[in-house]
Design a protein around this motif. Structure first.
Motif, PDB file in Angstrom:
ATOM      1  N   ILE A  83      -8.181   0.017  -3.031  1.00 29.50           N
ATOM      2  CA  ILE A  83      -7.310  -0.261  -4.169  1.00 29.50           C
ATOM      3  C   ILE A  83      -8.190  -0.560  -5.373  1.00 29.50           C
ATOM      4  N   ILE A 127      -8.256  -0.130   2.526  1.00 29.74           N
ATOM      5  CA  ILE A 127      -7.151   0.211   3.397  1.00 29.74           C
ATOM      6  C   ILE A 127      -7.766   0.824   4.642  1.00 29.74           C
ATOM      7  N   MET A 133       0.804  -1.195   0.000  1.00 27.00           N
ATOM      8  CA  MET A 133       0.000   0.000   0.000  1.00 27.00           C
ATOM      9  C   MET A 133       0.853   1.268   0.000  1.00 27.00           C
ATOM     10  N   ILE A 188      -4.708   3.688  -5.749  1.00 28.11           N
ATOM     11  CA  ILE A 188      -5.511   3.895  -4.555  1.00 28.11           C
ATOM     12  C   ILE A 188      -6.457   5.064  -4.811  1.00 28.11           C
TER      13      ILE A 188
END
Length: 84
Positions: free
Chosen positions: A27, A71, A1, A46
Protein backbone atom coordinates in the motif's frame (compact mmCIF):
# COMPACT_ATOMS: atom_id res chain seq x y z
CA UNK A 1 -7.35 -4.03 0.76
CA UNK A 2 -10.02 -5.56 -1.40
CA UNK A 3 -11.72 -2.18 -1.80
CA UNK A 4 -8.52 -0.71 -3.22
CA UNK A 5 -8.04 -3.71 -5.51
CA UNK A 6 -11.59 -3.30 -6.82
CA UNK A 7 -11.19 0.46 -7.19
CA UNK A 8 -8.02 -0.08 -9.23
CA UNK A 9 -9.65 -2.92 -11.22
CA UNK A 10 -6.84 -5.27 -10.29
CA UNK A 11 -4.12 -3.09 -11.82
CA UNK A 12 -1.07 -1.36 -10.43
CA UNK A 13 -1.55 2.38 -10.84
CA UNK A 14 2.20 2.86 -11.34
CA UNK A 15 2.92 0.42 -14.19
CA UNK A 16 -0.62 -0.38 -15.35
CA UNK A 17 -0.12 -4.16 -15.26
CA UNK A 18 -2.59 -6.54 -13.63
CA UNK A 19 -1.63 -7.97 -10.28
CA UNK A 20 -0.82 -11.69 -10.34
CA UNK A 21 -1.33 -14.09 -7.49
CA UNK A 22 2.41 -14.43 -6.86
CA UNK A 23 3.09 -10.65 -6.83
CA UNK A 24 4.13 -8.93 -3.62
CA UNK A 25 1.86 -5.93 -3.17
CA UNK A 26 2.23 -2.88 -0.97
CA UNK A 27 0.00 0.00 0.00
CA UNK A 28 1.35 3.39 -1.04
CA UNK A 29 0.43 6.92 -0.05
CA UNK A 30 -0.29 8.73 -3.34
CA UNK A 31 0.93 11.97 -1.76
CA UNK A 32 3.71 10.89 0.63
CA UNK A 33 3.11 11.62 4.30
CA UNK A 34 6.47 13.40 4.45
CA UNK A 35 5.05 15.83 1.87
CA UNK A 36 1.79 16.40 3.73
CA UNK A 37 -0.24 13.45 2.46
CA UNK A 38 -2.86 12.09 4.83
CA UNK A 39 -3.16 8.51 6.03
CA UNK A 40 -6.67 8.10 4.62
CA UNK A 41 -8.36 5.88 2.01
CA UNK A 42 -8.47 8.48 -0.78
CA UNK A 43 -4.68 8.90 -0.51
CA UNK A 44 -3.91 5.18 -0.72
CA UNK A 45 -3.20 2.90 -3.65
CA UNK A 46 -1.82 -0.60 -4.12
CA UNK A 47 1.41 -1.06 -6.07
CA UNK A 48 3.73 -3.93 -6.88
CA UNK A 49 6.62 -3.91 -4.40
CA UNK A 50 9.14 -2.94 -7.10
CA UNK A 51 6.81 -0.19 -8.39
CA UNK A 52 6.40 1.09 -4.84
CA UNK A 53 10.18 1.20 -4.43
CA UNK A 54 10.55 3.12 -7.72
CA UNK A 55 7.77 5.60 -6.89
CA UNK A 56 9.18 6.18 -3.41
CA UNK A 57 12.62 6.91 -4.87
CA UNK A 58 11.09 9.31 -7.42
CA UNK A 59 8.83 11.22 -5.01
CA UNK A 60 11.60 11.80 -2.48
CA UNK A 61 9.99 10.00 0.43
CA UNK A 62 12.90 7.56 0.86
CA UNK A 63 14.17 7.70 4.41
CA UNK A 64 11.27 9.83 5.57
CA UNK A 65 8.16 8.73 7.39
CA UNK A 66 7.61 6.07 4.76
CA UNK A 67 5.72 3.08 6.12
CA UNK A 68 5.43 -0.02 3.95
CA UNK A 69 2.23 -2.01 4.35
CA UNK A 70 2.62 -5.34 2.63
CA UNK A 71 -0.24 -7.46 1.35
CA UNK A 72 0.72 -11.08 1.75
CA UNK A 73 -2.06 -12.72 -0.23
CA UNK A 74 -4.81 -11.75 -2.62
CA UNK A 75 -8.26 -11.58 -1.00
CA UNK A 76 -10.52 -14.49 -1.93
CA UNK A 77 -13.41 -12.28 -3.06
CA UNK A 78 -11.40 -10.75 -5.91
CA UNK A 79 -9.77 -13.06 -8.39
CA UNK A 80 -8.33 -11.47 -11.50
CA UNK A 81 -8.02 -13.58 -14.63
CA UNK A 82 -4.97 -12.97 -16.73
CA UNK A 83 -3.73 -14.44 -19.99
CA UNK A 84 -0.35 -16.16 -19.86
Amino acid sequence: MSMLLKKQKGKCTYCGHYFREEDVLEIDHIIPQIKGGKDEYKNLQILHRHCHDNKTAEDGSVGGLHDKHQIIEEPDELKISRPF
